[in-house]
Design a protein around this motif. Structure first.
Motif, short mmCIF file in Angstrom:
data_model
loop_
_atom_site.label_atom_id
_atom_site.label_comp_id
_atom_site.label_asym_id
_atom_site.label_seq_id
_atom_site.Cartn_x
_atom_site.Cartn_y
_atom_site.Cartn_z
N TYR A 1 -24.54 18.00 15.14
CA TYR A 1 -24.92 17.14 16.09
C TYR A 1 -24.63 15.61 15.72
CZ TYR A 1 -28.65 16.24 12.61
OH TYR A 1 -29.35 16.11 11.60
N THR A 2 -24.30 15.38 14.55
CA THR A 2 -23.82 13.90 14.20
C THR A 2 -22.49 13.71 14.94
OG1 THR A 2 -22.67 14.65 11.98
CG2 THR A 2 -25.05 13.95 12.10
N PHE B 1 -22.97 12.96 18.65
CA PHE B 1 -23.35 11.59 18.69
C PHE B 1 -22.54 10.50 18.65
CE2 PHE B 1 -28.22 12.76 17.79
CZ PHE B 1 -28.32 13.47 18.83
N GLN B 2 -21.46 10.86 18.13
CA GLN B 2 -20.30 9.74 18.32
C GLN B 2 -19.67 9.54 19.66
OE1 GLN B 2 -19.71 8.27 15.30
NE2 GLN B 2 -21.47 9.64 14.78
N PRO C 1 -24.57 12.11 24.50
CA PRO C 1 -25.75 12.21 23.86
C PRO C 1 -27.04 11.73 24.53
CG PRO C 1 -24.20 11.28 22.40
CD PRO C 1 -23.45 11.15 23.73
N GLU C 2 -26.99 10.54 25.10
CA GLU C 2 -28.17 9.99 25.81
C GLU C 2 -28.43 10.77 27.11
OE1 GLU C 2 -26.08 6.34 24.05
OE2 GLU C 2 -25.63 8.30 24.65
N VAL D 1 -29.16 6.66 19.05
CA VAL D 1 -27.92 7.28 18.87
C VAL D 1 -26.83 6.41 18.16
CG1 VAL D 1 -25.76 8.43 20.07
CG2 VAL D 1 -28.30 8.88 20.99
N TYR E 1 -26.56 6.59 14.43
CA TYR E 1 -25.34 7.68 14.13
C TYR E 1 -23.98 7.39 14.32
CZ TYR E 1 -29.22 11.25 13.84
OH TYR E 1 -30.51 11.66 13.70
N ARG E 2 -23.75 6.66 15.40
CA ARG E 2 -22.51 6.10 15.77
C ARG E 2 -21.83 5.30 14.80
NH1 ARG E 2 -24.49 5.37 21.97
NH2 ARG E 2 -23.60 7.33 22.76
#
Length: 245
Positions: A106-107, A110-111, A116-117, A163, A166-167
């Protein structure tokens, strides 16, 4: 973590923002505001705001990652450190490998921008609510707890703020990979608390995390998951208090 802090008799200061389950103070700024250097400065200013030169740090998940980074770069400002089910953000290559790499898929998602949102907010935040049902022990989080979280998730910029952690980490990880200099060891007295049934971070990650810490004190919770502070709050608070005393 708030439950544990209240049990310990201390308040929890509100910070810039947190991952999706936490509440931001204002609409999320750009990704650069969530870089480790900016966040470390937030911690330093928080310590200074209490008129202190140093403090104990206790962190879980993203809070633990930031606490580890702060302790590495500013050891003189940390008395003792307790982290729980977390990753060292400056030693990811040593911790995320093999099957753990698959568990951290998932990381990468999330980029992406906006996706993701949209996924996290769909169907009244169904994915986020399901996360707690799937990864925590029964009754660790009540429906009332999740309703309060939903109110936080609904705030403007809340999911984007979460998020963005993570970015920003993804960008710094790439820079670290291109660097010829590895991170320094952490020499602050450190206790690591670890829920063994963590669906995202397997037990071997705790060992890899401790490899970057000088003389770590690792305590494993065989009957807890990633959310050990909510599942075993009395034991968690006692383990924190005993180490900080």
């Amino acid at each position: 973590m708030a439950q544990a802090a209240r049990a310990a008799g201390r308040g929890v200061p509100r910070r810039r923002a947190g991952p999706p389950r936490l509440q931001p103070l204002r609409p999320a700024p750009g990704v650069e505001a969530y870089g480790l250097s900016r966040l470390r400065n937030d911690v330093y200013e928080l310590i200074q705001s209490f008129g202190r030169g140093s403090a104990h740090l206790v962190g879980h998940d993203w809070g633990g990652s930031l606490a580890l980074s702060f302790a590495r770069h500013h050891p003189a400002h940390v008395d003792r450190l307790v982290v729980a089910n977390t990753l060292d953000p400056e030693r990811l290559g040593a911790q995320i490998r093999g099957t753990q790499l698959l568990r951290s898929w998932y990381t990468g998602l999330f980029q992406l921008p906006r996706v993701p949102e949209a996924a996290l907010s769909a169907d009244d935040f169904r994915a986020l609510r399901a996360l707690f049902d799937a990864t925590a022990t029964e009754d660790a989080y009540t429906d009332a707890d999740l309703d309060r979280y939903r109110v936080a998730w609904e705030r403007e910029g809340a999911l984007r703020a979460g998020v963005n952690y993570y970015r920003a980490l993804g960008r710094s990880t790439l820079r670290d990979a291109l660097s010829l200099r590895g991170p320094e060891r952490i020499y602050v007295p450190t206790r690591v608390l670890w829920g063994q049934d963590d669906e995202a971070l397997r037990p071997a990650v705790a060992d890899a995390l401790c490899d970057g810490i000088d003389d770590p004190d690792l305590k494993r919770y065989d009957d807890a998951t990633h959310w050990l502070h909510a599942e075993r709050p009395e034991r968690f608070v006692e383990d924190v208090r005993a180490f900080l005393a």
